[in-house]
Motif scaffolding. Structure first.
Motif, PDB file in Angstrom:
ATOM      1  N   GLU A   8       0.870  -1.232   0.062  1.00  0.00           N
ATOM      2  CA  GLU A   8       0.009   0.029  -0.083  1.00  0.00           C
ATOM      3  C   GLU A   8       0.872   1.415  -0.068  1.00  0.00           C
ATOM      4  N   TRP A  39      -8.069   7.856   0.136  1.00  0.00           N
ATOM      5  CA  TRP A  39      -8.512   6.443   0.938  1.00  0.00           C
ATOM      6  C   TRP A  39      -8.466   6.651   2.481  1.00  0.00           C
ATOM      7  N   GLU A  66      -6.631  -0.450   3.760  1.00  0.00           N
ATOM      8  CA  GLU A  66      -7.594  -1.521   2.994  1.00  0.00           C
ATOM      9  C   GLU A  66      -8.121  -1.014   2.032  1.00  0.00           C
ATOM     10  N   ASP A  67      -8.410   0.288   1.889  1.00  0.00           N
ATOM     11  CA  ASP A  67      -8.859   1.061   0.596  1.00  0.00           C
ATOM     12  C   ASP A  67      -7.908   0.989  -0.444  1.00  0.00           C
ATOM     13  N   MET A 117      -5.853  -1.351  -0.872  1.00  0.00           N
ATOM     14  CA  MET A 117      -5.775  -2.664  -1.589  1.00  0.00           C
ATOM     15  C   MET A 117      -6.865  -2.798  -2.719  1.00  0.00           C
ATOM     16  N   LEU A 118      -8.273  -2.189  -2.119  1.00  0.00           N
ATOM     17  CA  LEU A 118      -9.005  -2.365  -3.076  1.00  0.00           C
ATOM     18  C   LEU A 118      -8.902  -1.495  -4.458  1.00  0.00           C
ATOM     19  N   GLU A 119      -8.317  -0.225  -4.530  1.00  0.00           N
ATOM     20  CA  GLU A 119      -7.762   0.280  -5.477  1.00  0.00           C
ATOM     21  C   GLU A 119      -6.813  -0.362  -6.385  1.00  0.00           C
ATOM     22  N   GLY A 133      -6.588  -3.840  -6.310  1.00  0.00           N
ATOM     23  CA  GLY A 133      -7.524  -4.611  -6.837  1.00  0.00           C
ATOM     24  C   GLY A 133      -8.401  -4.588  -8.166  1.00  0.00           C
ATOM     25  N   ALA A 134      -8.877  -3.022  -8.000  1.00  0.00           N
ATOM     26  CA  ALA A 134      -9.569  -2.574  -9.274  1.00  0.00           C
ATOM     27  C   ALA A 134      -8.758  -2.405 -10.431  1.00  0.00           C
ATOM     28  N   THR A 157      -8.592  -9.194  -0.992  1.00  0.00           N
ATOM     29  CA  THR A 157      -9.426  -8.308   0.081  1.00  0.00           C
ATOM     30  C   THR A 157      -8.463  -8.801   0.980  1.00  0.00           C
ATOM     31  N   TYR A 158      -8.580  -7.784   2.377  1.00  0.00           N
ATOM     32  CA  TYR A 158      -7.910  -8.157   3.479  1.00  0.00           C
ATOM     33  C   TYR A 158      -8.609  -9.440   4.280  1.00  0.00           C
ATOM     34  N   GLU A 159     -10.018  -9.312   3.910  1.00  0.00           N
ATOM     35  CA  GLU A 159     -10.541 -10.404   4.853  1.00  0.00           C
ATOM     36  C   GLU A 159     -10.384 -12.016   4.263  1.00  0.00           C
TER      37      GLU A 159
END
Lengths: 228, 696, 554
Positions: free
Chosen positions: B116, B495, B499-500, B502-504, B506-507, B516-518
């Motif tokens: 990140e 962000w 975690e945000d 990582m979403l970016e 991934g996108a 995702t972190y989960e």
């Protein structure tokens, strides 16, 4: 293609396990607790502590679950009364050899507690009280402290050093009641083939090998203050 | 795990030292980490760790941690507020960009920081500043690995997992000393060796693994290519090629066969010093085994033809079909916790995340749409190019995050000259270091134990990092710092936390689509990760990530290394790591690891010691064409005659003064592993210095 | 037993034909009286073992830990020597006469006094050892003190069988016959048909053990026959007799075992307490090799079998087979949990038959006469015959070959001639320190596995120690438990701590709490890893049962 499993009964429940699975592994997989002190699932079964006893239908007496492989049709009782009583006796003997009670966070204290013994009672409280080990502290290593008097010869440190790290820096020494452990030729970790991985301290069930920093913290009157 | 009353909080995180990626439990009392223990369920470490990960955490509480920003005033660094430091950065960056254009600014991301952090930094450079001048330290370690793997099999990463170690019948370890540099993987390899895996070590030094291995090949530094082509020769000559595999899944066999036709074991012996019979034995062990893996380290990559050698390593796996199956893995041993990740996420001058070229229109437009700014299509400067540009006066500002190029990069004198020529040097780190001597602004950062994010280990496994303690004083996480600066430069990084980010990622990165972190959870995810979260412990089971799905055999001849022994410099210096310390030692030298290993030494064979009049324990002077240093000599038969070895953990030794400009032809990775030197008893009063007589 | 350590030493041995670490350490003690760190480093280097491992070895064995002077005198503290006076009076006398404490060395280093269990001269106790000379019986201590030790007389031996199985010179006739006329499978079938039970104590069928190794596909070079000659039971000198007086019979039995299971190499592990065993065995091996009865291509048959002798260093538990294998390879002689059994992972991690000396000495008879003839030897009882030995208290002590099922009264009165001076037999301990104690009132019990077990006793290895009516049973309990605690290998928790606690209970100058003692004994019996901790309660239980008042249990 998977080999057919071994079906056995444990505490009344039917289990199927892979061939070669020990009774202890089968029990743990089924969420059943069996006391152990010399066992570490990263290490080959050792069979030293003798407290993982279980009842097996048709056997002459309790068997050590860590070194007994499951066989088809076995009927196993993990809460077997004689096995548990004997296990408790063995742990009582172990508590009697330490000059001081094991620290509450140690595996020994927790196993003792769970078997209904008071781990804080001290060696004299055991029904078979007698000589205890002489205190001997070795803190020549910057990270590892070795309190020989807390060693119960479970061999976990020696085996972790052998089977996990492959440093072979530790050995059992002596014999009988006087058995203990040593690093290298006895001159301490730093003078041995030790690579300071800490696997010995991780696996020690009594803090005979512990982290020096934590040892110093515990020794400080207000250990929380000492951390700062 | 039973709650342990000795600690207030126990946090599961990922180790920030080497690339193995051990999962750790960090135990804190109050604000302090008091102990670290291995996580029992760590996929790579399986309840184990090493002297660094487990014990070397005291640096987090070191008195000389940076706890507030510093700015240079009248030649001295002084304490400053964040506002003051950020104002100065914003002012100078804006001014330099206005006066010299965005390409007068460059950044170096950290292989120690999180994915990140790295993502944020490359976005700051590409989007907020408007340049592709962003690189990272993999330039000086595994960039050749990335290059070679991408050429041969398609993806820049380990083709399998560490779990393939135990399943390998044969394991070739070339140019790596895992029991010292990657201790947990080294321990796993050692256990495998004792349990039947035949290990072949290829190294000028007789390593610990060699002691338990099936065969040790002590080759001359810089001759890996001849060795690897020689094995290919014997595999082909002796009918050990997996013909069906080669027919169906590989291209380039004929060219390779033609090339290696004359690279006989005898020729190889002449070049490498490895006996012809040993080479044949290696080929047969490898070719006849059902399964086999190859692990390599910087002894392969940090050479003039390192990237080509990586391709030749791939050749051996491809010729025998030892890839894409259990126990068959190409395993680069990445040196730093996130050197894999920082490149994966695109902190590179020529690539966006997962190595998509910056010139690729479809990728660039995707990024532009998300970031809302136009992006450059031309590649930026690589690290060596940045230094050249600084010396030439074209590069005016350099922002370095978590990377001490003053100690770790080659040709230290040149690095110093480059840094001294900058108008703005921003050093973002946890301690002052060799690089920060020239800094105009220092920003205090959080260590790996004080931040949250992800690291990607050497088996492509993305794992969670969780803050186990707060950063000291006013120190901030790298991500927070990038967000602050970016906002001041007019480009908000939108962000609310890592975690945000990582979403970016991934996108914008198909291979990270399902991350995702989960889903990462405790076990991690090995990329590529499908949108549904399915990860990839093993690559290339069906096809290779290259056009047509076929792997490429490389037909490349051996060429001599960039430096050679001579009468003036009769010995070849190899550099590397020692167990107790980590790279430049910033962290480990601030722990009791220093008690375990207090200083550096030079390993020299007793025969060479006699020839050069050097005694065990004596202070010696090591001189190369590039510089000279002083160090204590230790005699050992573990190193082959003709070679000497030292590490680079101690700034006082300044080993990298000796390293010259020779570098990998494809990636500019410096040739740390082959340096001709002389070794003589030290003269009184002659310390480390550049050899002025040969200054270029 | 650590797989990794075995792997390390196996690899090293394959390359170099390495000595064991234990051999190197023993040599060091012989050379300069103690083990130094330099010796440990050297042993590590020569054996391929890590230094720490060697350090562990050097602290395990009595021979390596007891200080030694230029002259080293040892006093036997075995049960027969104890029974000779019903006390350790001979130990106190030696301390007084030599002026050196037990386990000590004189200040000038000239003289040291150690204890040893047992020298195997139980027929003429008490026994002492001065250097390599064992002197025993009346006047022995005086001669030792005067520096004129004389070799003690060897025991008498006699067979009660018309055609002896064991008390007859080994002549390799069984081996000749087998090599000429039997396949390995046929020989194995004969041994299985003979129901040959192990004579070391556990009584496990030898043929079954062999069959596990025979069906392992490993080549002959990777299968081993290991002879357990570690006859540690105080009061027993049967294997000593066989190894020293009739070694050829043992070698013949070993070669037959090797032939049956497909092994090409064997080891005899003998005791350092029997200084004459190793030379006697090695001389016999040399004779057999030169006669073509051992070595390459035996008797022109194409079958090859090589034998090597290794000597222990003072540890009772090494008599247990996994401990013996560890010690044979130079490691600490501690017990390992089974499985894996030696038949699967033994010497060098390879399939290995471990048999007692006497067990293998039965095989030549079976090879020559067949299973049927063997089974007829002891009608209605365990097949074959058994050697027993009687201690010094008897009028005619010695080694006797008897049929299974012979009443103890016949053994004690007809063969042994009763006790000296007509003293009544107060009790017998049969089969070593782990055997129960039989009161003199039960002499009509048959000498066989089941009959003895019914009385809380065991046949064991066949040593019989009689105690006369002057014996103090609480002192006997102290004697036995002192031995038990000293010899505990220290691996399993119940034995390691429990035997020391049991000793403390009977050593205290107070009545013994019966409930506590019995629960402790039960814990030892149920939980111990091997027969040492599991067996030590047996004699104590006999004492509780038959002599509660004397033992002082309340």
């Amino acid at each position: 293609m998977s080999t057919p499993g071994v079906k056995l009964t444990m505490d009344g429940a039917e289990l199927e396990v892979a061939p070669g699975t020990t009774l202890l592994e089968a029990a743990r997989a089924a969420g059943l607790w069996i006391p152990t002190l010399c066992f570490d699932d990263r290490l080959a079964p050792f069979g030293a502590c003798r407290i993982c006893l279980v009842g097996v239908e048709g056997a002459k007496g309790p068997v050590a679950s860590c070194t007994t492989e499951a066989r088809a049709g076995m009927v196993v009782e993990t809460q077997h009364a004689l096995s548990r009583r004997i296990a408790r006796n063995v742990v009582e003997l172990v508590l009697s050899e330490l000059p001081v009670p094991p620290a509450p966070h140690t595996e020994l204290a927790q196993v003792a507690q769970r078997l209904g013994l008071d781990p804080t009672a001290g060696p004299a409280a055991a029904r078979w009280a007698g000589v205890t080990h002489e205190p001997q502290l070795d803190h020549r290593h910057p990270y590892l402290a070795l309190q020989h008097e807390l060693c119960i010869s479970c061999g976990r440190c020696v085996r972790a050093c052998d089977e996990v790290q492959g440093a072979f820096a530790l050995t059992a020494v002596g014999r009988g009641f006087h058995a203990n452990i040593a690093a290298g030729l006895g001159a301490g970790f730093a003078e041995s083939s030790c690579v300071s991985c800490g696997a010995c301290a991780d696996t020690c069930p009594t803090d005979a090998i512990s982290e020096r920093l934590l040892f110093d913290l515990a020794a400080a009157p207000d250990h929380r203050g000492a951390a700062r | 795990m039973t709650a342990d009353a000795r600690f207030d909080v126990t946090t599961t995180t990922t180790c920030g030292y080497c690339g193995v990626g051990c999962r750790l439990e960090a135990h804190a009392v109050g604000d302090h980490i008091v102990a670290v223990s291995p996580a029992a369920d760590g996929p790579a470490n399986k309840g184990h760790t090493c002297v660094k990960g487990r014990f070397a955490h005291q640096f987090t509480r070191s008195r000389d941690r940076l706890t507030a920003p510093l700015v240079r005033e009248n030649g001295e660094l002084r304490l400053a507020s964040w506002d003051e430091a950020l104002d100065r950065i914003t002012f100078d960056l804006t001014r330099i960009k206005a006066e010299h254009g965005p390409d007068a600014i460059a950044g170096l991301a950290s292989a120690r920081a999180t994915n990140e952090d790295g993502w944020a930094m490359q976005r700051v450079f590409r989007a907020a500043i408007g340049t592709n001048n962003i690189d990272n330290c993999s330039r000086v370690c595994h960039s050749p690995t990335s290059y070679g793997l991408r050429k041969s099999v398609g993806l820049s990463g380990c083709s399998g997992s560490f779990d393939d170690i135990e399943q390998s019948e044969v394991l070739i370890v070339i140019g790596a000393n895992p029991t010292q540099a990657h201790p947990v993987v080294g321990a796993r390899m050692k256990q495998a060796a004792l349990n039947g895996t035949k290990i072949i070590t290829v190294d000028p030094r007789r390593t610990e693994l060699a002691d338990v291995g099936a065969l040790h090949c002590s080759l001359r530094p810089g001759t890996n290519a001849a060795f690897l082509n020689g094995i290919a020769h014997v595999l082909i000559r002796d009918g050990l090629v997996d013909e069906a595999f080669v027919r169906d899944r590989v291209e380039g066999f004929t060219a390779l066969a033609d090339l290696v036709q004359f690279v006989t074991p005898e020729v190889v012996e002449e070049i490498t010093g490895v006996p012809a019979a040993d080479l044949v034995q290696v080929a047969h062990l490898w070719g006849e085994a059902r399964t086999g893996s190859i692990a390599w380290g910087l002894g392969v990559t940090e050479q003039r033809y390192g990237s080509e050698c990586v391709q030749m390593i791939c050749n051996l796996a491809l010729l025998t079909g030892k890839i894409g199956r259990p126990g068959c893995t190409l395993m680069p041993l990445r040196g730093q916790n996130n050197v894999q990740g920082v490149s994966d996420i695109g902190a590179l001058p020529d690539c966006y995340s997962t190595y998509r070229p910056v010139g690729d229109e479809s990728v660039a437009t995707l990024f532009e749409a998300t970031w809302g700014v136009p992006l450059r299509r031309e590649r930026g400067l690589s690290l060596p190019e940045m230094l050249d540009a600084a010396i030439a006066g074209k590069l005016k500002a350099l922002w370095i995050c978590g990377y001490d190029i003053g100690q770790s990069d080659p040709d230290t004198a040149k690095v110093e000259a480059a840094l001294a020529n900058l108008e703005l040097l921003i050093v973002q780190d946890i301690f002052e270091n060799e690089t920060s001597r020239e800094a105009h602004v220092m920003l205090p950062a959080a260590s790996f134990l004080e931040k949250t994010g992800t690291f990607t280990n050497a088996e492509r496994r993305i794992q969670l990092v969780h803050a186990a303690a707060a950063p000291p004083g006013a120190a901030k996480t790298d991500l927070e710092i990038f967000q602050l600066v970016s906002a001041r430069l007019g480009h908000e990084l939108p962000w609310s936390g890592p975690e945000d980010v990582m979403l970016e990622i991934g996108a914008l990165t198909p291979k990270f689509a399902g991350v995702t972190y989960e889903r990462i959870g405790r076990g991690g995810l090995q990329w590529p990760v499908a949108p549904d979260g399915t990860d990839s412990p093993r690559l290339y089971e069906q096809s290779f990530a290259l056009p047509g799905g076929k792997a490429q055999l490389a037909a490349i001849p051996y060429k001599p290394p960039g430096d050679e022994a001579s009468e003036r410099y009769p010995l070849i210096l190899v550099t590397g790591r020692r167990l107790e310390h980590y790279n430049v030692g910033t962290m480990t030298r601030r722990t009791a690891n220093l008690e375990l290993l207090p200083g550096e030494w030079l390993e020299i064979h007793p025969d060479d010691a006699t020839a050069h009049g050097v005694a065990d324990g004596q202070q010696v002077e090591v001189e190369s064409r590039n510089g000279r240093i002083q160090v204590t000599a230790r005699l050992t038969e573990r190193i082959a005659p003709g070679h000497v070895f030292t590490a680079f953990h101690f700034p006082e030794t300044r080993t990298n003064l000796l390293i010259g400009q020779s570098a990998d032809i494809n990636t500019s990775c410096p040739e740390y592993k082959v340096v001709a030197v002389s070794v003589t008893p030290a003269r009184v009063g002659s310390g480390a210095a550049r050899t002025h007589a040969v200054v270029a | 037993m650590s797989r990794n350590l075995i792997e390390l030493l196996t690899r090293f041995d394959a390359g170099a034909g390495a000595p064991t670490a234990l051999d190197v350490l023993k040599q060091a003690v012989d050379d300069h009286g103690e083990v130094t760190d330099d010796d440990r480093r050297r042993a590590a280097e020569l054996s391929g073992l890590p230094e720490a491992t060697v350090h562990g070895v050097s602290t395990y064995y009595d021979d390596l830990t007891q200080p030694r002077g230029a002259r080293h005198v040892r006093v036997c503290t075995g049960t027969a020597c104890w029974a000779a006076s019903g006390s350790d009076a001979h130990v106190a006398a030696a301390v007084a006469a030599l002026g050196v404490g037990l386990g000590c060395r004189s200040d000038d280093g000239a003289l040291s006094l150690g204890e040893t269990v047992c020298l195997g001269f139980c027929h003429t106790a008490p026994a002492f050892r001065d250097g390599e000379t064992v002197d025993a019986g009346p006047g022995a201590l005086d001669r030792i003190v005067a520096g004129h030790a004389l070799p003690a007389v060897e025991p008498e031996w006699e067979s009660t069988l018309a055609e002896p199985v064991l008390i007859r010179p080994g002549d390799f006739s069984g081996l000749r016959q087998a090599l000429a006329g039997l396949t390995p499978e046929q020989l194995l079938a004969e041994v299985q048909g003979a129901t040959l039970r192990g004579r070391g104590g556990a009584g496990f069928p030898a043929g079954q053990k062999w069959s596990f190794v025979a069906r392992n596909p490993a080549p002959p070079a990777e299968k081993f026959i290991v002879v357990n000659g570690d006859e540690g039971d105080p009061g027993s000198y049967i294997d000593k007799y066989l190894m020293e007086q009739n070694p050829a019979l043992l070698l013949e039995g070993m070669a037959l075992a090797g032939f049956a299971v497909g092994a090409a190499r064997g080891f005899i592990y003998c005791r350092s307490e029997y200084p004459r065993s190793k030379p006697a065995l090695e001389a016999a091996i040399a004779r057999a090799v030169s006669a073509g009865e051992l070595g390459e291509n035996i008797l022109g048959s194409g079958f090859s079998f090589h034998v090597e002798v290794r000597e222990g260093a003072g540890s009772y538990v090494v008599g247990e087979e996994t401990a013996l294998l560890a010690s044979l390879q130079g490691l600490r002689g501690v017990v390992s949990a089974r499985p894996p059994f030696p038949a699967e992972r033994g010497y060098h991690g390879k399939p290995t038959v471990v048999n007692n000396v006497e067990t293998l000495c039965n095989v030549p008879f079976i090879a020559r006469h067949g299973a049927a003839a063997y089974c007829e030897l002891s009608p209605g009882a365990t097949p074959g015959s058994k050697l027993i030995c009687l201690n010094e208290r008897f009028v005619r002590p010695g080694v006797y070959e008897v049929r299974f099922g012979t009443p103890l009264r016949e053994i004690c009165e007809r063969l042994g001639g009763g006790l000296k001076d007509g003293a009544p037999i107060k009790a017998l301990q049969i089969g070593g320190p782990l055997g129960g104690i039989l009161p003199g009132s039960l002499l009509d019990t048959a000498f066989d596995f089941a009959a003895l077990a019914a009385e809380g006793c065991m046949l064991g290895h066949g040593g019989i120690v009689a105690f006369d009516d002057a014996t103090d049973m609480r002192a006997l309990a102290r004697h036995l438990l002192r031995f038990g605690a000293h010899e505990s290998c220290g691996k399993c928790f119940p034995c390691r701590v429990g035997l020391t606690r049991a000793l403390e209970l009977v050593e205290a100058d107070a009545p013994v709490d019966r409930g506590r003692l019995e629960e402790l004994l039960e814990t030892l019996e149920v939980a111990s890893l091997c027969a040492h901790g599991g067996g030590m309660p047996a004699p104590i239980r006999s004492l509780i049962r038959h002599w509660p008042a004397e033992l002082g249990v309340a």
